[in-house]
Design a protein around this motif. Structure first.
Motif, PDB file in Angstrom:
ATOM      1  N   MET A  50      91.213 105.067  13.638  1.00 41.30           N
ATOM      2  CA  MET A  50      92.230 106.079  13.898  1.00 41.30           C
ATOM      3  C   MET A  50      91.586 107.264  14.614  1.00 41.30           C
ATOM      4  N   ALA A  51      92.160 107.656  15.760  1.00 35.96           N
ATOM      5  CA  ALA A  51      91.738 108.884  16.444  1.00 35.96           C
ATOM      6  C   ALA A  51      92.559 110.028  15.851  1.00 35.96           C
ATOM      7  N   MET A  52      91.880 111.080  15.417  1.00 33.32           N
ATOM      8  CA  MET A  52      92.592 112.220  14.813  1.00 33.32           C
ATOM      9  C   MET A  52      92.395 113.452  15.700  1.00 33.32           C
ATOM     10  N   ILE A  53      93.429 113.800  16.454  1.00 30.46           N
ATOM     11  CA  ILE A  53      93.364 114.973  17.339  1.00 30.46           C
ATOM     12  C   ILE A  53      93.798 116.200  16.543  1.00 30.46           C
ATOM     13  N   PHE A  54      92.947 117.197  16.442  1.00 31.75           N
ATOM     14  CA  PHE A  54      93.302 118.439  15.742  1.00 31.75           C
ATOM     15  C   PHE A  54      93.201 119.614  16.696  1.00 31.75           C
ATOM     16  N   GLN A  55      94.351 120.190  17.062  1.00 29.78           N
ATOM     17  CA  GLN A  55      94.351 121.401  17.888  1.00 29.78           C
ATOM     18  C   GLN A  55      94.381 122.659  17.012  1.00 29.78           C
ATOM     19  N   LYS A  56      94.567 122.461  15.685  1.00 28.90           N
ATOM     20  CA  LYS A  56      94.550 123.573  14.725  1.00 28.90           C
ATOM     21  C   LYS A  56      93.659 123.178  13.555  1.00 28.90           C
ATOM     22  N   ALA A  76      87.966 106.608  10.758  1.00 29.11           N
ATOM     23  CA  ALA A  76      88.744 107.684  11.374  1.00 29.11           C
ATOM     24  C   ALA A  76      87.807 108.636  12.098  1.00 29.11           C
ATOM     25  N   LEU A  77      88.204 109.044  13.309  1.00 28.04           N
ATOM     26  CA  LEU A  77      87.368 109.931  14.131  1.00 28.04           C
ATOM     27  C   LEU A  77      88.017 111.296  14.215  1.00 28.04           C
ATOM     28  N   LEU A  99      92.921 106.785  24.488  1.00 28.17           N
ATOM     29  CA  LEU A  99      92.665 106.562  23.050  1.00 28.17           C
ATOM     30  C   LEU A  99      93.324 105.267  22.573  1.00 28.17           C
ATOM     31  N   SER A 100      94.454 104.922  23.189  1.00 30.07           N
ATOM     32  CA  SER A 100      95.141 103.672  22.805  1.00 30.07           C
ATOM     33  C   SER A 100      94.282 102.440  23.092  1.00 30.07           C
ATOM     34  N   ARG A 101      93.341 102.574  24.037  1.00 32.89           N
ATOM     35  CA  ARG A 101      92.472 101.432  24.342  1.00 32.89           C
ATOM     36  C   ARG A 101      91.359 101.267  23.302  1.00 32.89           C
ATOM     37  N   PHE A 102      91.067 102.355  22.571  1.00 33.64           N
ATOM     38  CA  PHE A 102      89.973 102.301  21.592  1.00 33.64           C
ATOM     39  C   PHE A 102      90.460 102.150  20.151  1.00 33.64           C
ATOM     40  N   ASN A 103      91.573 102.823  19.860  1.00 35.07           N
ATOM     41  CA  ASN A 103      91.961 103.034  18.464  1.00 35.07           C
ATOM     42  C   ASN A 103      93.271 102.340  18.096  1.00 35.07           C
TER      43      ASN A 103
END
Ligand code: CP
Ligand code: NVA
Length: 315
Positions: A50-56, A76-77, A99-103
């Motif tokens: 799972m790629a976890m994008i955190f802008q906050k 999870a990254l 990210l869809s290609r990796f996760n």
């Protein structure tokens, strides 16, 4: 919850009553299974990431997800604002496609809800909204799980009272409560009401599932005879510049012993955390009525259920 396979998890109102209850049941199963001493623990997400994008910032969402996914055998990254090209060098569209290609799943905490919509539009794997300015669906799952643990599975007819800002956390809690047949009382100061489109949806869901919705600017009126009293910060992430003005506007909205005394004697208190003393006094926050740390723990079991359902790996 087979129907959630491959589906983006964006807001609570996308769930049918059966899907919502299915996720809560699976969360309960994970809690019991992984906390039990001994026995083989299921690893349904082996090989998944799972790629976890955190802008906050985040404590609960980040740690519960990273830990929960690892417990299930997945990886999870954590991708903080200065870790990836997004926002500086790269668009949400390209980020989603790459990210869809990796996760196997992309989770994202963003400012504008449009960013979640953009991510969901272009990602070819399921997306999880981990908080936008409009929605916090992972939080409502944990809140409802906590209430079912406390009151039993049938929450219909119970009244949840929100006192404070008409924000993202309120939106999903109100939507989820309405789906489970609860009554929803909302007290917000003038100018801080919840989103009107979402309120209309809450009313529609309440009518469908047998609950009632009331809005007021008088905190005590919302809390009268309530079974659950809930609040959140008055200053959400991104609103820091409004701190002083908001503190003034919310004067009188603190959840304290006196306000709690208007609720049912058996009423409980919820708060998604992080918490500041201005919106809830220590005498309530640390009281036996307060379920806030169960609520925080349940963020982990519920996000595990969402991920497993999206990947179709529900045992
Ligand atoms: N409740 C919640 O989402 O907390 P964090 O901001 O710490 O993730
Ligand atoms: N309403 C808060 C919730 C944090 C979990 C915010 O958006 O900052």
């Amino acid at each position: 919850i087979q129907s959630l396979k491959g589906v983006h998890f964006v807001s609570t109102d996308q769930l049918s009553k059966e899907e919502l209850q299915g996720l809560l049941d699976l969360s309960k199963y994970y809690k019991e299974t992984y906390k039990a001493k001994g026995g083989l623990k299921p690893k349904p997400l082996e090989g998944d990431s799972m790629a976890m994008i955190f802008q906050k910032r985040s404590t609960r969402t980040r740690v519960s997800t990273e830990t929960g996914i690892a417990m299930m055998g997945g990886h999870a990254l954590f991708l903080g604002p200065s870790d990836i090209q997004l926002g500086v060098n790269e668009s949400m569209r390209d980020t989603a496609l790459v990210l869809s290609r990796f996760n196997s799943i992309i989770l994202a905490r963003v400012y504008s809800h449009n960013d979640i919509a953009e991510l969901a539009k272009y990602a070819t794997v399921p997306v999880i909204n981990a908080l936008s300015d409009l929605h916090h669906p992972l939080q409502s799952l944990a809140d409802l799980m906590t209430l079912q643990e406390h009151f039993g599975k049938d929450l219909s007819g119970k009244t949840v009272a929100w006192v404070g800002d008409g924000n993202n956390v309120l939106h999903d809690l109100a939507l989820g409560s309405a789906i489970l047949g609860m009554n929803v009382n909302i007290a917000t100061p003038a100018g801080f009401e919840c989103n009107p489109t979402i309120l209309a949806k809450v009313k529609e869901l309440a009518a469908k599932h047998g609950g009632k919705v009331m809005t007021t600017s008088v905190a005590a009126d919302a809390v009268a005879n309530a079974d659950v009293v809930v609040t959140d910060t008055w200053v959400s992430m991104g609103q820091e510049a409004e701190y002083a003005a908001r503190l003034k506007a919310f004067d009188g909205y603190q959840v304290n012993k006196e306000l709690m005394s208007k609720a049912n004697p058996n009423a409980v208190f919820l708060h998604c955390l992080p918490r500041h003393p201005e919106e809830v006094a220590d005498e309530v926050f640390y009281s036996p009525q307060s379920l806030v740390f169960d609520e925080a723990e349940n963020r982990m079991w519920t996000v595990m259920a969402v991920a497993a359902a999206q990947l179709g790996k529900v045992e």
